[in-house]
Enzyme design. Structure first.
Site, PDB file in Angstrom:
ATOM      1  N   LEU A 154     -15.261   9.686 -33.272  1.00 32.45           N
ATOM      2  CA  LEU A 154     -16.441   9.008 -32.720  1.00 32.45           C
ATOM      3  C   LEU A 154     -16.168   7.565 -32.301  1.00 32.45           C
ATOM      4  CD1 LEU A 154     -19.177  10.317 -35.209  1.00 32.45           C
ATOM      5  CD2 LEU A 154     -18.447  11.308 -33.025  1.00 32.45           C
ATOM      6  N   HIS A 203     -20.486   7.772 -28.390  1.00 32.95           N
ATOM      7  CA  HIS A 203     -21.191   8.757 -29.222  1.00 32.95           C
ATOM      8  C   HIS A 203     -22.339   8.082 -29.989  1.00 32.95           C
ATOM      9  CE1 HIS A 203     -16.973  10.578 -29.299  1.00 32.95           C
ATOM     10  NE2 HIS A 203     -17.697  11.543 -28.753  1.00 32.95           N
ATOM     11  N   LYS A 262     -21.230  10.386 -19.102  1.00 35.13           N
ATOM     12  CA  LYS A 262     -19.765  10.365 -18.985  1.00 35.13           C
ATOM     13  C   LYS A 262     -19.269  11.742 -18.538  1.00 35.13           C
ATOM     14  CE  LYS A 262     -15.410   9.390 -20.318  1.00 35.13           C
ATOM     15  NZ  LYS A 262     -14.910  10.697 -20.649  1.00 35.13           N
ATOM     16  N   ASP A 263     -19.900  12.793 -19.073  1.00 30.10           N
ATOM     17  CA  ASP A 263     -19.570  14.164 -18.697  1.00 30.10           C
ATOM     18  C   ASP A 263     -20.750  14.698 -17.878  1.00 30.10           C
ATOM     19  OD1 ASP A 263     -17.057  14.652 -20.500  1.00 30.10           O
ATOM     20  OD2 ASP A 263     -18.534  13.662 -21.765  1.00 30.10           O
ATOM     21  N   ARG A 290     -10.235  10.505 -26.118  1.00 23.23           N
ATOM     22  CA  ARG A 290      -8.853  10.629 -25.618  1.00 23.23           C
ATOM     23  C   ARG A 290      -8.186   9.268 -25.417  1.00 23.23           C
ATOM     24  NH1 ARG A 290     -11.130  15.204 -23.202  1.00 23.23           N
ATOM     25  NH2 ARG A 290      -9.997  17.126 -23.705  1.00 23.23           N
TER      26      ARG A 290
HETATM   27  P1  AMP Z   1     -17.247  14.588 -26.824  1.00 25.19           P
HETATM   28  O1  AMP Z   1     -17.058  14.279 -28.272  1.00 25.19           O
HETATM   29  O2  AMP Z   1     -16.233  13.956 -25.931  1.00 25.19           O
HETATM   30  O3  AMP Z   1     -17.470  16.050 -26.561  1.00 25.19           O
HETATM   31  O4  AMP Z   1     -18.612  13.880 -26.424  1.00 25.19           O
HETATM   32  C1  AMP Z   1     -19.814  14.149 -27.102  1.00 25.19           C
HETATM   33  C2  AMP Z   1     -20.948  13.564 -26.330  1.00 25.19           C
HETATM   34  O5  AMP Z   1     -20.783  12.151 -26.210  1.00 25.19           O
HETATM   35  C3  AMP Z   1     -21.055  14.103 -24.893  1.00 25.19           C
HETATM   36  O6  AMP Z   1     -22.416  14.294 -24.557  1.00 25.19           O
HETATM   37  C4  AMP Z   1     -20.419  13.012 -24.086  1.00 25.19           C
HETATM   38  O7  AMP Z   1     -20.866  12.960 -22.746  1.00 25.19           O
HETATM   39  C5  AMP Z   1     -20.878  11.785 -24.847  1.00 25.19           C
HETATM   40  N1  AMP Z   1     -19.991  10.659 -24.555  1.00 25.19           N
HETATM   41  C6  AMP Z   1     -18.650  10.617 -24.678  1.00 25.19           C
HETATM   42  N2  AMP Z   1     -18.173   9.432 -24.247  1.00 25.19           N
HETATM   43  C7  AMP Z   1     -19.254   8.706 -23.842  1.00 25.19           C
HETATM   44  C8  AMP Z   1     -19.418   7.399 -23.288  1.00 25.19           C
HETATM   45  N3  AMP Z   1     -18.391   6.607 -23.060  1.00 25.19           N
HETATM   46  N4  AMP Z   1     -20.670   7.000 -22.985  1.00 25.19           N
HETATM   47  C9  AMP Z   1     -21.734   7.817 -23.201  1.00 25.19           C
HETATM   48  N5  AMP Z   1     -21.643   9.052 -23.715  1.00 25.19           N
HETATM   49  C10 AMP Z   1     -20.417   9.493 -24.029  1.00 25.19           C
END
Ligand code: AMP
Length: 284
Positions: free
Chosen positions: A33, A37, A151-152, A189
């Site tokens: 995290l 997040h 972001k996604d 990442r």
């Molecule tokens: P992940 O752990 O990468 O699957 O991300 C979990 C959630 O956090 C997803 O909804 C992502 O789009 C969001 N997220 C990841 N990085 C960011 C960021 N830099 N800004 C906003 N939301 C993010």
């Protein structure tokens, strides 16, 4: 903070809270995290009574085994951060808990082409795995609201589509991209970048910002050429794609000159074998 590792424990807890008329917010994550997040957790806490964060690295959404194996993990630090945010509960299931009886079948649902562009081309099968696990999490948690980062961006649209098609009453809330001070979009990442790569990675955010500034002066082709050139200057970068798409919250279409200023620019770049994605709204 409650820590649940089985769907049964989590469901029991949530059904008690629901009986007490509490609203439930879900923040699905893959852990490691960061502030991105945590911005979703903060938003969920503002808008719902019970905030559930899930941490699960879903194997079916990884199209490359090495990416899955090298995905950063830090459960104790994640728990510490969530406690600090006063998140109500975290759900940390194993694959057997998520895919019951070892059934790894993927959800079959028409995503109306949103899964066929950008990440859908570069990471075949990724969205099928992602949408399957989000569907499973929604079935377990039955959230009133679920929070996803822009972001996604494609993922956000796909989740909205899935929720609607599968009849969930969950409101899908999109949250802005959180960036480091130097403009690099936060990502788990990023932890895999070495010092030198971390120093040059902000070029991705910088180029997107420049595209936004120049969108009204340059054609789409000229913007694409500019971006390609920027990354060709340094062989450590490998540009996967740069595209401008518009969306109506439902479908994504390649932008044309007439609507490019109402669109969004999307980019994917690899540094060594670390693939980073980012996007920016081109609306001024
Ligand atoms: P992940 O752990 O990468 O699957 O991300 C979990 C959630 O956090 C997803 O909804 C992502 O789009 C969001 N997220 C990841 N990085 C960011 C960021 N830099 N800004 C906003 N939301 C993010």
């Amino acid at each position: 903070m409650f820590i649940f590792r089985t769907r049964k424990e989590l469901k029991n807890y949530l059904s008690q809270e629901r009986k007490r008329s509490k609203t439930i917010g879900l923040v699905p994550t893959m852990g490691a995290l960061h502030e991105g997040h945590l911005s979703l957790i903060k938003r969920a806490k503002q808008e719902t009574d019970i905030t559930v964060c899930s941490i699960y690295v879903n194997p079916t959404q990884f199209n490359e085994q090495s990416d899955l194996e090298q995905y950063p993990k830090n459960e104790s630090e994640d728990i510490r951060l969530l406690e600090q945010e006063q998140c109500t509960a975290v759900f940390i299931p194993t694959t057997t808990e998520v895919y019951e009886k070892g059934n790894m079948d993927l959800l079959s649902i028409d995503l109306e082409g949103v899964d066929k562009v950008l990440e859908g081309i570069s990471r075949p099968g990724h969205f099928d795995g992602m949408v399957t696990v989000v569907h499973k999490l929604f079935k377990i948690v039955e959230p009133d609201r679920a929070y996803f980062g822009e972001k996604d961006y494609q993922q956000l649209l796909i989740v909205k589509k899935m929720a609607k098609k599968m009849g969930f009453k969950t409101e899908i809330v999109g949250c802005p991209i959180v960036r480091e001070e130097d403009g690099l979009a936060m990502s788990s990442r990023n932890k895999r970048l070495n010092k030198e790569e971390r120093e040059i990675a902000p070029l991705i955010g910088k180029v997107l910002k420049e595209v936004k500034e120049q969108v009204s002066q340059l054609t789409i082709d000229a913007l694409k050429d500019k971006v390609t050139l920027e990354f060709e200057k340094d062989p450590r970068f490998k540009l996967d794609y740069f595209e401008i798409f518009s969306d109506n919250g439902n479908v994504m279409t390649l932008s044309e000159e007439g609507n490019k200023e109402r669109s969004r620019a999307f980019i994917a770049v690899s540094l060594r074998n670390i693939r980073l994605i980012d996007n920016i709204s081109l609306k001024s």
